[in-house]
Motif scaffolding. Structure first.
Motif, PDB file in Angstrom:
ATOM      1  N   LEU A 322     -72.101   3.187  18.996  1.00  0.00           N
ATOM      2  CA  LEU A 322     -73.221   2.358  18.544  1.00  0.00           C
ATOM      3  C   LEU A 322     -72.732   1.193  17.694  1.00  0.00           C
ATOM      4  N   ALA A 323     -71.786   1.477  16.805  1.00  0.00           N
ATOM      5  CA  ALA A 323     -71.256   0.423  15.937  1.00  0.00           C
ATOM      6  C   ALA A 323     -70.588  -0.673  16.767  1.00  0.00           C
ATOM      7  N   ILE A 324     -69.876  -0.286  17.818  1.00  0.00           N
ATOM      8  CA  ILE A 324     -69.255  -1.282  18.702  1.00  0.00           C
ATOM      9  C   ILE A 324     -70.332  -2.130  19.368  1.00  0.00           C
ATOM     10  N   ALA A 325     -71.401  -1.474  19.864  1.00  0.00           N
ATOM     11  CA  ALA A 325     -72.498  -2.204  20.515  1.00  0.00           C
ATOM     12  C   ALA A 325     -73.128  -3.216  19.574  1.00  0.00           C
ATOM     13  N   GLU A 326     -73.113  -2.910  18.270  1.00  0.00           N
ATOM     14  CA  GLU A 326     -73.680  -3.809  17.269  1.00  0.00           C
ATOM     15  C   GLU A 326     -72.638  -4.761  16.698  1.00  0.00           C
ATOM     16  N   GLY A 327     -71.389  -4.691  17.211  1.00  0.00           N
ATOM     17  CA  GLY A 327     -70.330  -5.580  16.765  1.00  0.00           C
ATOM     18  C   GLY A 327     -69.706  -5.218  15.429  1.00  0.00           C
ATOM     19  N   ASN A 328     -69.947  -3.991  14.959  1.00  0.00           N
ATOM     20  CA  ASN A 328     -69.415  -3.557  13.660  1.00  0.00           C
ATOM     21  C   ASN A 328     -68.179  -2.684  13.894  1.00  0.00           C
ATOM     22  N   PHE A 329     -67.028  -3.332  14.067  1.00  0.00           N
ATOM     23  CA  PHE A 329     -65.821  -2.604  14.450  1.00  0.00           C
ATOM     24  C   PHE A 329     -65.205  -1.825  13.289  1.00  0.00           C
ATOM     25  N   VAL A 330     -65.425  -2.264  12.076  1.00  0.00           N
ATOM     26  CA  VAL A 330     -64.883  -1.526  10.921  1.00  0.00           C
ATOM     27  C   VAL A 330     -65.564  -0.166  10.803  1.00  0.00           C
ATOM     28  N   ASP A 331     -66.906  -0.153  10.912  1.00  0.00           N
ATOM     29  CA  ASP A 331     -67.623   1.121  10.887  1.00  0.00           C
ATOM     30  C   ASP A 331     -67.231   1.990  12.072  1.00  0.00           C
ATOM     31  N   ALA A 332     -67.045   1.359  13.225  1.00  0.00           N
ATOM     32  CA  ALA A 332     -66.641   2.109  14.417  1.00  0.00           C
ATOM     33  C   ALA A 332     -65.304   2.810  14.172  1.00  0.00           C
ATOM     34  N   ARG A 333     -64.383   2.094  13.548  1.00  0.00           N
ATOM     35  CA  ARG A 333     -63.071   2.689  13.257  1.00  0.00           C
ATOM     36  C   ARG A 333     -63.218   3.922  12.367  1.00  0.00           C
ATOM     37  N   ASP A 334     -64.064   3.829  11.337  1.00  0.00           N
ATOM     38  CA  ASP A 334     -64.275   4.968  10.437  1.00  0.00           C
ATOM     39  C   ASP A 334     -64.835   6.167  11.201  1.00  0.00           C
ATOM     40  N   MET A 335     -65.777   5.904  12.096  1.00  0.00           N
ATOM     41  CA  MET A 335     -66.386   6.984  12.868  1.00  0.00           C
ATOM     42  C   MET A 335     -65.369   7.642  13.799  1.00  0.00           C
ATOM     43  N   PHE A 336     -64.582   6.831  14.481  1.00  0.00           N
ATOM     44  CA  PHE A 336     -63.593   7.386  15.407  1.00  0.00           C
ATOM     45  C   PHE A 336     -62.509   8.157  14.661  1.00  0.00           C
ATOM     46  N   ASN A 337     -62.149   7.694  13.495  1.00  0.00           N
ATOM     47  CA  ASN A 337     -61.166   8.428  12.686  1.00  0.00           C
ATOM     48  C   ASN A 337     -61.703   9.804  12.289  1.00  0.00           C
ATOM     49  N   ALA A 338     -62.980   9.849  11.915  1.00  0.00           N
ATOM     50  CA  ALA A 338     -63.591  11.136  11.554  1.00  0.00           C
ATOM     51  C   ALA A 338     -63.618  12.074  12.759  1.00  0.00           C
ATOM     52  N   ALA A 339     -63.969  11.520  13.921  1.00  0.00           N
ATOM     53  CA  ALA A 339     -63.992  12.343  15.140  1.00  0.00           C
ATOM     54  C   ALA A 339     -62.595  12.847  15.468  1.00  0.00           C
ATOM     55  N   LEU A 340     -61.629  11.979  15.334  1.00  0.00           N
ATOM     56  CA  LEU A 340     -60.237  12.332  15.644  1.00  0.00           C
ATOM     57  C   LEU A 340     -59.754  13.486  14.771  1.00  0.00           C
ATOM     58  N   ALA A 341     -60.072  13.434  13.484  1.00  0.00           N
ATOM     59  CA  ALA A 341     -59.642  14.488  12.556  1.00  0.00           C
ATOM     60  C   ALA A 341     -60.236  15.835  12.948  1.00  0.00           C
ATOM     61  N   THR A 342     -61.520  15.836  13.325  1.00  0.00           N
ATOM     62  CA  THR A 342     -62.168  17.088  13.716  1.00  0.00           C
ATOM     63  C   THR A 342     -61.578  17.640  15.005  1.00  0.00           C
ATOM     64  N   TYR A 343     -61.385  16.778  15.998  1.00  0.00           N
ATOM     65  CA  TYR A 343     -60.814  17.241  17.266  1.00  0.00           C
ATOM     66  C   TYR A 343     -59.412  17.812  17.061  1.00  0.00           C
ATOM     67  N   LYS A 344     -58.646  17.188  16.187  1.00  0.00           N
ATOM     68  CA  LYS A 344     -57.283  17.673  15.934  1.00  0.00           C
ATOM     69  C   LYS A 344     -57.324  19.048  15.277  1.00  0.00           C
ATOM     70  N   THR A 345     -58.220  19.200  14.303  1.00  0.00           N
ATOM     71  CA  THR A 345     -58.354  20.499  13.632  1.00  0.00           C
ATOM     72  C   THR A 345     -58.819  21.573  14.595  1.00  0.00           C
ATOM     73  N   ARG A 346     -59.760  21.200  15.457  1.00  0.00           N
ATOM     74  CA  ARG A 346     -60.398  22.192  16.325  1.00  0.00           C
ATOM     75  C   ARG A 346     -59.578  22.512  17.569  1.00  0.00           C
ATOM     76  N   PHE A 347     -59.021  21.467  18.184  1.00  0.00           N
ATOM     77  CA  PHE A 347     -58.368  21.662  19.482  1.00  0.00           C
ATOM     78  C   PHE A 347     -56.880  21.344  19.491  1.00  0.00           C
ATOM     79  N   GLY A 348     -56.387  20.769  18.421  1.00  0.00           N
ATOM     80  CA  GLY A 348     -54.987  20.352  18.428  1.00  0.00           C
ATOM     81  C   GLY A 348     -54.827  18.943  18.950  1.00  0.00           C
TER      82      GLY A 348
END
Length: 989
Positions: A322-348
């Motif tokens: 959604l942030a990308i669609a709205e042109g807010n790439f900084v917020d998008a980066r924060d969201m993807f980083n949060a997702a990445l951390a969870t996936y790494k913890t959960r699935f490796g």
């Protein structure tokens, strides 16, 4: 002695009671499991292990650990699920496997778990081992077929839909035969079978099976409320895929309400529905609602299931999109980083989920200019792809392409070329040179060639890529959902726009490219306009059983052929499938259906029109001209970047077919660094009394010099020309184009090939002065403020020759239009519109192209807008907003002429495509001609013009000549071009 015996007796009794107690506890926990009280059942089984494990038999331990594995899988905790299932399998094997069925269940659960982890080989191994055991057990075979269906899950997830469907069909039939067709496992098979049918192009059958699944779960009672809700959710996703967005939203909200009423319901299932609602709202462009849903998912996860849960990561990923669609790439980066951390913890860090989030993060870093980080992430994704799939895999090739794009963005074209070339080789080897993914890789090779100034190779790669896509239109379009058609159209038109820009730069040295440009344009110009809905309705209403069976066979074979085109080379060889033979066999069946069903050919997207066949249609006194919009495609970004993108600047290519000429001529129209709005401003300025020569010289004179000695020009318009009437251009002095030749529109070259339709006794239907709003409803679109049309009367048609029906006021409604029987003339004295107010049409259709954002206002239009804005559903078949999509599915096969007497606003650069869509829709519906108002002027004079036109049409039955003579006579009285030139003919007469 007695005391010793008594002691032993009481010890044995205690042991027996103890064993009975454990068995009772297990049974109690299993009852909670059956009721889907997952969290409660999990606590029960864990307490049994904690308190009684040492005293349990190996078989009991295996059974409890299997239940815990299943529960943790259901609660999306794969690590714990794997641990418990491994323990279950171990205890079964240690016990000598006294219970084969339970052992098979544990193996099956492990296989399903690995399937969810995208470990396809491991999943297949465990499921197959379970099947081997079940196959040796005598008696009831239902468990074998249920396990067999899980193997179908593997093939479904791997994209082998044909194999999956064959397994589901087999399991379905066996369970029906054995009387197990009301079981939860049978319902699950129905749900998956429905999904496959939808994916492979049979949405109607797919909906039936998903609905059957929902019905079965409902019949099984409250213990299966969760499964019923899940099945309903699949139905909602089906509605979304089919563009039935209202039904999708309504169903998802019902599911959410249902899940919240289920006792002891696990929070994650509610979160799942909130997530699906967010995805729906995102697709509809309702970003605020989508963000609300995703944020609620985040809050629910934080409060109830933790931030290490996959749904937390999914919500963060979606918020990033959604942030990308709205042109807010900084917020998008924060969201993807949060997702990445969870996936790494959960699935490796070697899991596809982790790789996908990392890929998203790389894309955002590239947008933010952080090249080093973007490249680092892409390389990590590449390593994960290699570990999971190996190098000979399409996903590995995709990451190579992403690295190539990154290199191109930083002027490292030599490196980019290596990545692109390797990706092309992998896709050719694995998928074949006719696969769309191979064509996509060729496009990137074309972009690289363009970046280094090699226009010849750029043209070659883009051309081959487009040819692959065009070859698939006939195969795929008739069975595609409208959402899939829109996606395909968006992709191929973007590819063609790129190709056109490159090809016109080479015309001086390679003039033959004009034929490729023309052929690509005409084969894709109107592909979104299809009569498939109308054809299906005719077949369903038919009493010809043989025809129905033939049509069903065609649908089935067409779906299979589409699935074959998704397969790779090796899979086709394994199944012994010859694509050429299958295509020819289905074409023979289509030829038979064409001879038996009206409009069937219009649903097939077969292409007779190309530059040669169109040239043969040129008559001695006319020219056929096709205008093609050329969008400028230039380098963007910093000076070191070799990435390209479209600008707002345009030119137009006129492809001109002349009598007695063997090759088409061409002209490039326009000036450098000018936009459509600027071109149109010159035309409007002329109409407002400005310099007519400037507009003529710029927009029409290049064509005029080729056609001025002829009598007629049939014009295929594009871009702003769709809202221009060339007949009103001044050529010199007091002369206009109409004085030298008459220009009519072709909505598509396909119109040239239409056979003459037989007509009944002449019938005219007139719809005038609708009641747009009810007595208590508002008028949010201000339709009621439009100038009231001066309606023509029934006297415009000869009473002795014509049967005339006139509908005024509340009778001027959609139902009356739909019920008009074989109209010869269909006249609308109401307003056509070119702007989708409040995104009303968009909310009801996945066809987002501008050509579908137009229509006609009838009775109830304002009331429908008001209800929509208040969140109240309306019946689209009679909502007073007759959309382009609805128009093209009318039956106008006996109609000579449609007239739309008024337009809300003159077409501009943004709405010209919508104006074209309105005209094209009537032609697709079967009408031979459409006369739609293109310039606004005084209503009373318009009535005078139309009355005179119908007088001449009654005399001659010729639409084109009647309008030309009418306009010349009206011009003598009213010289303003807006007045006499307000209408233009689109059609074949």
């Amino acid at each position: 002695m007695k005391s010793t015996f008594a002691c032993i007796f009481y010890m044995l009794l205690a042991s027996f009671c103890y064993a009975q107690n454990v068995s009772g506890l297990i049974a109690q926990a299993e009852r909670n499991l059956e009721k889907n009280h997952w969290e409660q059942a999990t606590d029960n089984f864990k307490k049994i292990i904690e308190n009684y494990e040492d005293d349990m038999t190996y078989h009991q331990r295996a059974k409890v650990y299997n239940h815990l594995g299943y529960l943790h899988y259901s609660l999306l905790d794969p690590f714990e699920a794997e641990r418990y299932l491994n323990l279950s399998i171990l205890y079964h094997e240690e016990a000598g496997i006294p219970n084969q069925r339970d052992y098979a269940k544990a193996l099956l659960n492990m296989g399903v778990l690995y399937l969810d982890q995208v470990e396809f080989d491991l999943a297949r191994q465990y499921i197959q081992k379970s099947l081997d055991i079940l196959n040796q057990i005598p008696g009831d075979r239902s468990q074998y077929w249920i396990a067999r269906s899980k193997l179908g899950f593997v093939y479904e997830e791997a994209g082998s839909y044909t194999l999956a469907l064959s397994i589901y069909d087999e399991s379905y039939n066996q369970l029906v035969a054995s009387g197990n067709d009301l079981s939860p496992d049978f319902a699950e098979i129905c749900m998956h079978k429905g999904r496959i049918l939808i994916f492979t192009g049979d949405p109607e059958e797919g909906e039936k099976f998903i609905s059957l699944s929902t019905t079965i779960y409902e019949s099984l009672g409250p213990n299966y409320a969760v499964q019923r809700a899940e099945s309903m959710e699949h139905l909602a996703i089906f509605y979304e895929r089919m563009g039935r967005f209202d039904e999708a939203e309504e169903t998802l909200l019902t599911v959410l309400k249902l899940k919240r009423t289920i006792p002891d319901e696990a929070d994650i299932l509610i979160i799942e529905t909130l997530n699906d609602l967010g995805i729906l709202y995102h697709q509809l462009g309702q970003f605020a609602k989508a963000k609300e849903m995703f944020n609620e998912v985040v809050e629910e996860c934080e409060e109830n299931v933790g931030t290490d849960h996959p749904f937390y990561a999914t919500a963060k990923n979606n918020l990033g999109a959604l942030a990308i669609a709205e042109g807010n790439f900084v917020d998008a980066r924060d969201m993807f980083n949060a997702a990445l951390a969870t996936y790494k913890t959960r699935f490796g860090d070697s899991h596809p989920y982790y790789a996908n989030a990392l890929n998203n993060l790389a894309r955002v870093e590239r947008k933010l200019g952080n090249t080093y980080l973007a490249e680092k992430y892409y390389r990590e994704v590449l390593q994960i792809d290699e570990r999971i799939y190996g190098k000979d895999h399409p996903d590995y090739a995709t990451t190579l392409i992403n690295l190539g794009i990154l290199c191109s963005a930083n002027n490292r074209e030599d490196e980019a070329a290596k990545y692109y070339e390797e990706a092309v080789k992998i896709r050719a080897k694995v998928l074949g040179v006719k696969h769309p993914a191979y064509g996509s890789a060729l496009e990137y090779m074309g972009m690289h060639a363009l970046a280094v100034g090699d226009y010849v190779n750029a043209e070659k790669n883009f051309r081959e890529s487009i040819e692959i896509q065009i070859d698939r239109i006939h195969t795929l379009f008739p069975i595609m959902s409208e959402a899939d058609r829109q996606s395909f159209y968006d992709g191929i038109t973007t590819s063609i726009d790129r190709y056109n820009f490159i090809a016109i730069s080479l015309l001086d040295q390679k003039p033959e490219l004009i034929k490729n440009i023309y052929d690509f344009h005409v084969k894709t110009k109107s592909i979104l306009f299809s009569t498939s809905d109308k054809v299906l309705e005719k077949v369903q209403d038919s009493e010809d059983y043989e025809l129905k069976e033939m049509f069903r066979q065609w649908q089935s074979d067409k779906r299979l052929l589409a699935s074959y085109f998704q397969m790779g080379i090796h899979e086709l060889e394994e199944l012994n499938i010859n694509l050429r033979y299958e295509e020819e066999r289905i074409e023979r069946l289509e030829d038979n259906l064409i001879s038996r069903i009206d409009n069937f050919e219009g649903s097939l997207q077969r292409f007779r029109e190309n530059w040669k066949s169109v040239h043969e249609k040129v008559r001695p006194d006319e020219a056929i001209v096709e205008l093609i919009k050329i969008r400028e495609f230039e380098s963007i970004g910093e000076s070191q970047s070799t990435l390209f993108s479209f600008t707002n600047f345009t030119k137009y290519l006129a492809v001109i077919f002349l009598p007695n000429k063997s090759e088409p001529a061409y002209e490039i129209i326009g000036e450098k660094s000018r936009t459509d709005s600027q071109y149109l401003a010159d035309y409007i300025s002329y109409l407002d009394g400005g310099d007519g020569k400037q507009a003529f010289d710029l927009l029409w004179e290049p064509i005029h010099q080729w056609v001025k000695e002829l009598d007629y020009v049939r014009l295929g318009s594009d871009g702003i020309y769709q809202g221009i009437n060339p007949n009103v251009f001044k050529t010199s002095g007091k002369n206009y184009v109409i004085d030298e030749y008459f220009v009519t529109n072709l909505s598509s070259p396909h119109d040239l090939f239409r056979a003459n339709a037989s007509t009944y006794s002449p019938r005219a239907y007139i719809f005038s002065n609708p009641e747009y709003a009810g007595s208590e409803s508002g008028d949010p679109a201000d339709i009621g403020k439009l100038e009231r049309p001066s309606a023509i009367g029934e006297g415009s048609f000869s009473s002795t020759e014509w049967s005339v029906r006139s509908y005024n006021g509340s009778d001027a409604n959609e139902l009356r239009v739909r019920s008009a029987f074989n109209p010869t003339v269909l006249h609308f004295d109401t307003y056509g519109f070119l702007d989708d107010q409040f995104k009303y049409i968009r909310a009801r259709s996945p066809l987002t192209s501008h050509v579908f954002q137009s229509g006609i206002y009838l009775t109830g239009a304002s009331e429908s807008y008001s209800r929509y804005l208040e969140g109240i559903r309306t019946i689209s078949e009679n909502d007073g907003i007759l959309s382009t999509h609805e128009i093209m599915n009318l039956d106008l096969t006996k109609t000579s002429l449609v007239v739309v007497a008024n337009i809300v606003e003159q077409p501009n650069a943004e709405t010209a495509d919508a104006f074209f869509g309105l005209q094209r829709a009537f032609m697709v519906a079967g009408a031979r001609n459409a006369m739609v108002r293109v310039l606004k002027s005084d209503q009373d004079i318009s009535k005078e013009l139309l009355t005179l036109f119908y007088k001449k049409y009654n005399e001659t039955k010729k639409v084109g000549s009647s309008l030309k003579q009418t306009q010349l006579e009206i011009r003598a009285k009213y010289p303003d071009p807006r007045v006499w030139g307000g209408y233009m003919i689109t059609g074949v007469d």
